[in-house]
Design a protein around this motif. Structure first.
Motif, PDB file in Angstrom:
ATOM      1  N   THR A 311       0.838  -1.196   0.000  1.00  0.00           N
ATOM      2  CA  THR A 311       0.000   0.000   0.000  1.00  0.00           C
ATOM      3  C   THR A 311       0.875   1.249   0.000  1.00  0.00           C
ATOM      4  O   THR A 311       2.060   1.197   0.325  1.00  0.00           O
ATOM      5  N   PRO A 312       0.307   2.419  -0.337  1.00  0.00           N
ATOM      6  CA  PRO A 312       1.084   3.660  -0.253  1.00  0.00           C
ATOM      7  C   PRO A 312       1.661   3.895   1.139  1.00  0.00           C
ATOM      8  O   PRO A 312       2.787   4.394   1.280  1.00  0.00           O
ATOM      9  N   GLU A 313       0.896   3.529   2.164  1.00  0.00           N
ATOM     10  CA  GLU A 313       1.377   3.707   3.539  1.00  0.00           C
ATOM     11  C   GLU A 313       2.603   2.833   3.789  1.00  0.00           C
ATOM     12  O   GLU A 313       3.573   3.270   4.419  1.00  0.00           O
ATOM     13  N   LYS A 314       2.571   1.595   3.290  1.00  0.00           N
ATOM     14  CA  LYS A 314       3.717   0.698   3.461  1.00  0.00           C
ATOM     15  C   LYS A 314       4.934   1.231   2.711  1.00  0.00           C
ATOM     16  O   LYS A 314       6.066   1.174   3.219  1.00  0.00           O
ATOM     17  N   PHE A 315       4.720   1.781   1.512  1.00  0.00           N
ATOM     18  CA  PHE A 315       5.861   2.292   0.759  1.00  0.00           C
ATOM     19  C   PHE A 315       6.450   3.543   1.402  1.00  0.00           C
ATOM     20  O   PHE A 315       7.645   3.798   1.281  1.00  0.00           O
ATOM     21  N   ALA A 316       5.626   4.307   2.116  1.00  0.00           N
ATOM     22  CA  ALA A 316       6.161   5.441   2.882  1.00  0.00           C
ATOM     23  C   ALA A 316       7.081   4.930   3.988  1.00  0.00           C
ATOM     24  O   ALA A 316       8.146   5.503   4.252  1.00  0.00           O
ATOM     25  N   GLU A 317       6.689   3.827   4.635  1.00  0.00           N
ATOM     26  CA  GLU A 317       7.540   3.212   5.656  1.00  0.00           C
ATOM     27  C   GLU A 317       8.853   2.716   5.044  1.00  0.00           C
ATOM     28  O   GLU A 317       9.932   2.894   5.621  1.00  0.00           O
ATOM     29  N   LEU A 318       8.752   2.089   3.872  1.00  0.00           N
ATOM     30  CA  LEU A 318       9.952   1.564   3.214  1.00  0.00           C
ATOM     31  C   LEU A 318      10.904   2.680   2.821  1.00  0.00           C
ATOM     32  O   LEU A 318      12.128   2.520   2.891  1.00  0.00           O
ATOM     33  N   ASP A 319      10.349   3.830   2.419  1.00  0.00           N
ATOM     34  CA  ASP A 319      11.205   4.975   2.082  1.00  0.00           C
ATOM     35  C   ASP A 319      12.014   5.411   3.294  1.00  0.00           C
ATOM     36  O   ASP A 319      13.201   5.758   3.174  1.00  0.00           O
ATOM     37  N   GLU A 320      11.383   5.391   4.461  1.00  0.00           N
ATOM     38  CA  GLU A 320      12.102   5.757   5.685  1.00  0.00           C
ATOM     39  C   GLU A 320      13.192   4.739   6.004  1.00  0.00           C
ATOM     40  O   GLU A 320      14.281   5.100   6.457  1.00  0.00           O
ATOM     41  N   ILE A 321      12.896   3.465   5.754  1.00  0.00           N
ATOM     42  CA  ILE A 321      13.900   2.413   5.969  1.00  0.00           C
ATOM     43  C   ILE A 321      15.093   2.634   5.053  1.00  0.00           C
ATOM     44  O   ILE A 321      16.253   2.530   5.477  1.00  0.00           O
ATOM     45  N   LEU A 322      14.810   2.964   3.778  1.00  0.00           N
ATOM     46  CA  LEU A 322      15.897   3.191   2.825  1.00  0.00           C
ATOM     47  C   LEU A 322      16.732   4.408   3.220  1.00  0.00           C
ATOM     48  O   LEU A 322      17.964   4.398   3.101  1.00  0.00           O
ATOM     49  N   LYS A 323      16.071   5.469   3.691  1.00  0.00           N
ATOM     50  CA  LYS A 323      16.812   6.657   4.141  1.00  0.00           C
ATOM     51  C   LYS A 323      17.732   6.311   5.294  1.00  0.00           C
ATOM     52  O   LYS A 323      18.877   6.783   5.360  1.00  0.00           O
ATOM     53  N   ALA A 324      17.236   5.492   6.205  1.00  0.00           N
ATOM     54  CA  ALA A 324      18.063   5.084   7.348  1.00  0.00           C
ATOM     55  C   ALA A 324      19.248   4.249   6.889  1.00  0.00           C
ATOM     56  O   ALA A 324      20.368   4.385   7.407  1.00  0.00           O
ATOM     57  N   ARG A 325      19.007   3.390   5.898  1.00  0.00           N
ATOM     58  CA  ARG A 325      20.105   2.573   5.363  1.00  0.00           C
ATOM     59  C   ARG A 325      21.163   3.464   4.707  1.00  0.00           C
ATOM     60  O   ARG A 325      22.362   3.244   4.875  1.00  0.00           O
ATOM     61  N   GLU A 326      20.690   4.458   3.943  1.00  0.00           N
ATOM     62  CA  GLU A 326      21.625   5.364   3.285  1.00  0.00           C
ATOM     63  C   GLU A 326      22.468   6.110   4.313  1.00  0.00           C
ATOM     64  O   GLU A 326      23.670   6.311   4.123  1.00  0.00           O
ATOM     65  N   ALA A 327      21.818   6.535   5.403  1.00  0.00           N
ATOM     66  CA  ALA A 327      22.535   7.285   6.437  1.00  0.00           C
ATOM     67  C   ALA A 327      23.598   6.424   7.112  1.00  0.00           C
ATOM     68  O   ALA A 327      24.636   6.934   7.551  1.00  0.00           O
ATOM     69  N   ALA A 328      23.324   5.120   7.186  1.00  0.00           N
ATOM     70  CA  ALA A 328      24.265   4.215   7.851  1.00  0.00           C
ATOM     71  C   ALA A 328      25.193   3.500   6.875  1.00  0.00           C
ATOM     72  O   ALA A 328      25.973   2.631   7.277  1.00  0.00           O
ATOM     73  N   GLN A 329      25.131   3.875   5.602  1.00  0.00           N
ATOM     74  CA  GLN A 329      25.892   3.175   4.571  1.00  0.00           C
ATOM     75  C   GLN A 329      27.396   3.283   4.793  1.00  0.00           C
ATOM     76  O   GLN A 329      27.910   4.348   5.131  1.00  0.00           O
ATOM     77  N   THR A 330      28.087   2.186   4.600  1.00  0.00           N
ATOM     78  CA  THR A 330      29.552   2.159   4.612  1.00  0.00           C
ATOM     79  C   THR A 330      30.027   1.459   3.359  1.00  0.00           C
ATOM     80  O   THR A 330      29.243   0.827   2.643  1.00  0.00           O
ATOM     81  N   LEU A 331      31.314   1.556   3.088  1.00  0.00           N
ATOM     82  CA  LEU A 331      31.864   0.870   1.920  1.00  0.00           C
ATOM     83  C   LEU A 331      31.668  -0.631   2.037  1.00  0.00           C
ATOM     84  O   LEU A 331      31.357  -1.321   1.058  1.00  0.00           O
ATOM     85  N   GLU A 332      31.822  -1.158   3.262  1.00  0.00           N
ATOM     86  CA  GLU A 332      31.624  -2.595   3.466  1.00  0.00           C
ATOM     87  C   GLU A 332      30.178  -3.003   3.189  1.00  0.00           C
ATOM     88  O   GLU A 332      29.920  -4.065   2.618  1.00  0.00           O
ATOM     89  N   SER A 333      29.208  -2.160   3.592  1.00  0.00           N
ATOM     90  CA  SER A 333      27.810  -2.527   3.360  1.00  0.00           C
ATOM     91  C   SER A 333      27.483  -2.570   1.876  1.00  0.00           C
ATOM     92  O   SER A 333      26.554  -3.249   1.457  1.00  0.00           O
ATOM     93  N   ILE A 334      28.267  -1.847   1.074  1.00  0.00           N
ATOM     94  CA  ILE A 334      28.051  -1.847  -0.377  1.00  0.00           C
ATOM     95  C   ILE A 334      28.790  -2.999  -1.049  1.00  0.00           C
ATOM     96  O   ILE A 334      28.231  -3.716  -1.882  1.00  0.00           O
ATOM     97  N   LEU A 335      30.052  -3.190  -0.682  1.00  0.00           N
ATOM     98  CA  LEU A 335      30.939  -4.078  -1.447  1.00  0.00           C
ATOM     99  C   LEU A 335      31.191  -5.439  -0.809  1.00  0.00           C
ATOM    100  O   LEU A 335      31.793  -6.295  -1.454  1.00  0.00           O
ATOM    101  N   VAL A 336      30.774  -5.643   0.425  1.00  0.00           N
ATOM    102  CA  VAL A 336      31.016  -6.936   1.077  1.00  0.00           C
ATOM    103  C   VAL A 336      29.724  -7.725   1.118  1.00  0.00           C
ATOM    104  O   VAL A 336      28.671  -7.212   1.491  1.00  0.00           O
TER     105      VAL A 336
END
Length: 572
Positions: A311-336
């Motif tokens: 649902t749109p509400e669920k995708f709003a939640e997922l967007d927040e999850i993705l933002k949090a992932r981006e904020a916590a992103q490291t080189l290892e989280s990308i390449l390992v």
């Protein structure tokens, strides 16, 4: 095409020549052209060497076979084949008439009259010879025999009906045809469409032989089975796009959900209805039968069962999850990934990803077979050496789309940086994460491990080594320098090479229509015509800093599901 819908032709003079008053059937019989008087006529421009033509011809045959019995419709084939043998082989599959292959003059005249610039092309004339439409191919593809008699009124009626169907969309209106009110289960049993009413339904458009579809299916199976185990009111209906029935049966027997029958006409209609543009696609219908989401495949790739109920509400939640992932992103989280914690240097030497921490890392998505990639590589190599020579912390990791180890080795051999090993599984997740739809693509990861930009290729083309470290602050600084250079230049002017007024416009990368060299930053531009002139082609040399940044134009080529337009190779 220029031929107007208001133009009326005499069908006899249109299709005949001074030496010929007949058309041919594929058995060699001659049919007098005067027999077409009072009939609706389709002039079909096509050729055996044309893949889209070969794909469309069976669709036209199907519509023709249903209409021809009315006695007031005929199709005339105007071949673009290059030899008589190819013409005869292709025409043998057609139930209509043709202009003789030997009459190249008439065929060429028709090409010019209707300004045919692409095939397949179908021009439709009414009983009086008036041009009804020049878009017959699109109309037949979209509506088939329902479009008959192909008048604008009939097409508008179908479009109005389609719009009404969208407003009143339901599972029944989407999946039930005049001859079928069921879907089939994995064991071949018929399941009434009525059993899907009130459920959340995923329409899964898939082609088993297409790699991304076959990779996604097991992930969807896991999500489906978990939702069923939880008792969720969810179902999936496969919309098969396979050409091979055995492949379809193999897939259907391996999945737990339902399907439309193989080669059901509604498969193509649904693909058009939902404007299918990529595979895999999973359209979600809510319990009321209305479309909740046009494609949740990427959401399932990224989040799995957590994406339910889509649902749109669920995708709003997922967007927040993705933002949090981006904020916590490291080189290892990308390449390992699990035990894959390294990249490789020359001779396959493994370099731990941890050794790249603290550096700006460029992820270079590229391939040897891609002409724009080969053209871009020398520029990237020059920038790399210049940045490194200044003692800056930079590394590049090549992520290959090559199809074999030898091509990878040859291309990587000309690069002074690191790479993922050929065939490495991390390539797929990285391509998905950064939405790689065309190559070459250059993604800049900052020293903190955060993504700086996915458009680093444009920055290298514009600024070369000066783009380092690819931060917003650096780019603003460079743009300010460009603004300073342009001070005093006229904002608008006219030039002898173009009919319209040209406006000084900031342009990232373009090709000058005057000197054919690549330019960047500033152009005298006509938006209406997409026309660029480099300032040095307009102003005196002493007012403009020279732009020696040129590119190598290579012949467009395609390779395994990619199309190269000279600038970027994109997935089909």
């Amino acid at each position: 095409m220029a031929a107007s819908a208001d133009v009326t032709h005499d069908v006899v003079s249109l299709l005949s020549s001074p030496e010929r008053d007949y058309l041919l059937r594929n058995n060699g019989d001659q049919v007098k052209i005067e027999n077409l008087k009072g009939k609706k006529v389709g002039i079909y421009f096509s050729a055996s060497w044309c893949g889209p033509c070969r794909k469309f011809t069976p669709t036209l045959v199907e519509a023709y076979d249903e209409v021809v019995s009315k006695g007031d419709f005929e199709v005339v084939f105007a071949s673009a084949d290059e030899d008589d043998e190819a013409f005869k082989g292709y025409f043998s599959k057609m139930p209509w008439l043709a202009i003789p292959f030997s009459d190249s003059e008439t065929r060429s005249r028709l090409d010019e009259l209707f300004q045919v610039r692409g095939i397949p092309n179908l021009v439709l004339l009414d009983e009086t010879g008036k041009v009804v439409t020049e878009d017959g191919v699109d109309i037949v593809r979209e509506y088939g025999v329902e479009a008959y008699p192909f008048t604008s009124a009939r097409i508008q009626e179908l479009r109005d009906r389609e719009e009404e169907a969208r407003r009143n969309q339901s599972v029944r209106s989407l999946l039930i045809s005049p001859s079928r009110d069921f879907v089939i289960s994995s064991n071949g049993n018929n399941v009434p469409v009525s059993e899907l009413e009130g459920k959340t339904v995923g329409l899964y458009f898939s082609h088993n032989s297409f790699g991304p579809s076959s990779d996604f299916t097991p992930k969807l199976v896991r999500v489906y089975e978990e939702l069923k185990a939880r008792g969720e009111n969810f179902e999936v209906v496969l919309i098969p796009l396979d050409e091979d029935e055995e492949s379809f049966k193999e897939v259907l027997g391996s999945v737990p959900w339902l399907s439309l029958p193989f080669k059901d006409k509604f498969c193509g209609k649904l693909a058009q209805y939902f404007e299918l543009s990529t595979l895999p696609t999973l359209v979600i219908l809510g319990p009321d039968g209305k479309t909740l989401n046009s494609n949740v495949a990427e959401a399932i790739e990224d989040h799995g069962v957590v994406a339910y109920p889509f649902t749109p509400e669920k995708f709003a939640e997922l967007d927040e999850i993705l933002k949090a992932r981006e904020a916590a992103q490291t080189l290892e989280s990308i390449l390992v990934s699990e035990d894959l914690d390294f990249v490789i240097g020359k001779d396959g030497v493994q370099v731990p990803v941890s050794e790249l921490n603290g550096k700006v890392v460029l992820l270079y998505f590229s391939a040897h077979w891609c002409p724009p990639c080969r053209a871009f590589l020398p520029k990237l190599v020059d920038a790399y050496h210049e940045i490194k020579a200044k003692g800056n912390a930079l590394e590049i990791v090549f992520i290959s789309s090559d199809k074999d180890q030898a091509s990878f080795d040859e291309f990587f051999g000309g690069m002074p940086w690191l790479a993922l090993p050929f065939g490495d599984s991390r390539k797929r997740s990285l391509s998905r994460k950064f939405r790689v739809s065309g190559i070459p693509m250059l993604v800049a990861i900052g020293s903190s491990g955060r993504t700086l930009t996915t458009k680093a290729r444009d920055l290298v083309l514009q600024y070369g080594a000066r783009a380092y470290p690819f931060t917003d602050e650096k780019i603003k600084e460079l743009e300010a320098e460009e603004d300073e250079i342009a001070k005093g230049w006229p904002e608008k002017l006219t030039h002898e090479t173009h009919e319209h007024e040209l406006a000084l416009t900031r342009r990232k990368v373009y090709y000058c229509d005057g000197c054919n060299e690549q330019g960047h930053a500033w152009s005298y531009y006509c938006e209406k015509c997409d026309f660029d002139l480099h300032p040095k082609c307009v102003l005196k040399e002493d007012k403009v800093s020279k732009d020696d940044d040129t590119d190598v134009k290579e012949e467009d080529k395609s390779k395994d599901g990619w199309v190269c337009d000279g600038e970027v190779c994109k997935k089909v």
